[in-house]
Scaffold this active site. Structure first.
Site, PDB file in Angstrom:
ATOM      1  N   GLU A  88      34.297   5.543 107.725  1.00  0.00           N
ATOM      2  CA  GLU A  88      33.152   5.348 108.609  1.00  0.00           C
ATOM      3  C   GLU A  88      31.934   4.970 107.766  1.00  0.00           C
ATOM      4  O   GLU A  88      31.706   5.523 106.690  1.00  0.00           O
ATOM      5  CB  GLU A  88      32.905   6.660 109.353  1.00  0.00           C
ATOM      6  CG  GLU A  88      31.599   6.771 110.090  1.00  0.00           C
ATOM      7  CD  GLU A  88      31.306   8.202 110.519  1.00  0.00           C
ATOM      8  OE1 GLU A  88      30.359   8.385 111.306  1.00  0.00           O
ATOM      9  OE2 GLU A  88      32.020   9.129 110.073  1.00  0.00           O
ATOM     10  N   TRP A  89      31.145   4.030 108.241  1.00  0.00           N
ATOM     11  CA  TRP A  89      29.900   3.648 107.562  1.00  0.00           C
ATOM     12  C   TRP A  89      28.793   4.628 107.943  1.00  0.00           C
ATOM     13  O   TRP A  89      28.593   4.916 109.123  1.00  0.00           O
ATOM     14  CB  TRP A  89      29.484   2.231 107.949  1.00  0.00           C
ATOM     15  CG  TRP A  89      28.108   1.838 107.453  1.00  0.00           C
ATOM     16  CD1 TRP A  89      26.961   1.783 108.176  1.00  0.00           C
ATOM     17  CD2 TRP A  89      27.767   1.437 106.122  1.00  0.00           C
ATOM     18  NE1 TRP A  89      25.912   1.382 107.391  1.00  0.00           N
ATOM     19  CE2 TRP A  89      26.383   1.164 106.121  1.00  0.00           C
ATOM     20  CE3 TRP A  89      28.487   1.291 104.933  1.00  0.00           C
ATOM     21  CZ2 TRP A  89      25.701   0.740 104.971  1.00  0.00           C
ATOM     22  CZ3 TRP A  89      27.811   0.869 103.784  1.00  0.00           C
ATOM     23  CH2 TRP A  89      26.446   0.600 103.814  1.00  0.00           C
ATOM     24  N   ILE A  90      28.097   5.153 106.949  1.00  0.00           N
ATOM     25  CA  ILE A  90      26.981   6.066 107.174  1.00  0.00           C
ATOM     26  C   ILE A  90      25.691   5.346 106.835  1.00  0.00           C
ATOM     27  O   ILE A  90      25.451   5.003 105.668  1.00  0.00           O
ATOM     28  CB  ILE A  90      27.110   7.347 106.325  1.00  0.00           C
ATOM     29  CG1 ILE A  90      28.463   8.033 106.559  1.00  0.00           C
ATOM     30  CG2 ILE A  90      25.958   8.299 106.609  1.00  0.00           C
ATOM     31  CD1 ILE A  90      28.687   8.519 107.969  1.00  0.00           C
ATOM     32  N   ASP A 191      31.585  17.579  92.521  1.00  0.00           N
ATOM     33  CA  ASP A 191      30.810  16.561  91.783  1.00  0.00           C
ATOM     34  C   ASP A 191      29.494  16.330  92.514  1.00  0.00           C
ATOM     35  O   ASP A 191      29.138  15.208  92.863  1.00  0.00           O
ATOM     36  CB  ASP A 191      31.614  15.263  91.671  1.00  0.00           C
ATOM     37  CG  ASP A 191      31.015  14.279  90.660  1.00  0.00           C
ATOM     38  OD1 ASP A 191      30.158  14.698  89.856  1.00  0.00           O
ATOM     39  OD2 ASP A 191      31.407  13.095  90.688  1.00  0.00           O
TER      40      ASP A 191
END
Length: 283
Positions: A88-90, A191
């Protein structure tokens, strides 16, 4: 490389493809399609086997805590020695004080969820380094045997450190049970620096690029402080939800040792001196 053949494999009605810069390891693109927007990462299948499959598993593990958000995993796969991860693009936004506070509260809530052991269900990657996640009952055993000492041996084999540093690291590992307070294992991002989360346009924190395992929660806090970029309200809110043990800030160098070892392995340079400084008291 994002080829026409690979695009056809994804079966998307693509309107526009734009490169996304900022990462050191993967090719990345923003894909605009009729169904919505997606993010895709590409890398060699042979160089880093199952890199994205393991990353997807890490994202799903974080998402399953129902605390912090992660991008939805749409697909992973391999095509002609190229592996890909479609997410999904955020759309990024601008963080405000409320967003930082919520981020700290949510991370603390995630860390409060007790885990059964230190380690993880599978080995996975920190950057390009395949980290071992064999289960241990104590943090001292896990951190020494599967984080610090394997990296020390690797750096020694590369000629980047000498026997004095190896000996200091062995002494450090023997002292770990007295250095860290005893706590139940927490699921960690693994991380958590400022490049590995997005404050979305809706002011939600979305975690990306994890190197998950169950470990001592101070590891995520230490990583967040290593390169900066986190607002004070983040730590204040965290500490209100899940108060940190006494002297946690004095232990930060010890939590930062593992990521510094990785950076020394990947980039060399001044990271070697930072490692020597942390281990100097254990010579």
């Amino acid at each position: 490389m994002l080829t026409k053949k690979l695009i056809s494999q994804l079966n998307l009605n693509i309107k526009k493809i734009s490169p996304v810069h900022g990462g050191d390891i993967n090719e990345a693109y923003h894909i605009e399609v009729q169904e919505g927007d997606f993010f895709i990462k590409l890398n060699s299948t042979s160089n880093y086997p199952a890199l994205f499959e393991k990353e997807a598993n890490g994202l799903k593990a974080l998402s399953a805590t129902n605390t912090l958000k992660t991008p939805e995993v749409i697909a992973t796969g391999n095509f002609e020695n190229t592996q890909y991860l479609l997410l999904e693009w955020i759309a990024p936004g601008s963080p405000n004080v409320k967003a930082w506070k919520t981020f700290g509260q949510q991370l603390a809530t995630m860390h409060q969820i007790p885990q059964n052991h230190f380690g993880f269900a599978e080995d996975n990657y920190l950057g390009t380094y395949l980290q071992e996640n064999t289960s241990y009952n104590t943090w001292a055993e896990f951190y020494g045997n599967y984080r610090v000492l394997p990296m020390i041996r690797l750096l020694y084999s590369q000629g980047k450190i000498g026997e004095d540093v190896v000996n200091a690291a062995n002494n450090f590992s023997k002292e770990l049970s007295s250095i860290f307070p005893t706590e139940t294992p927490s699921l960690l991002h693994g991380d958590l620096w400022s490049g590995n989360f997005i404050i979305s346009q809706y002011n939600n924190t979305v975690l990306i690029d994890p190197a998950v395992y169950c470990g001592h929660r101070e590891m995520d806090l230490g990583m967040s402080r290593l390169f900066g970029g986190f607002a004070p309200q983040f730590y204040e809110a965290y500490n209100e939800v899940y108060p940190l043990e006494k002297n946690w800030e004095q232990r930060l160098p010890y939590t930062q040792l593992y990521p510094l070892l990785f950076h020394a392995y990947a980039f060399g340079g001044h990271y070697i001196q930072s490692i020597k400084n942390i281990l100097k008291p254990f010579n």
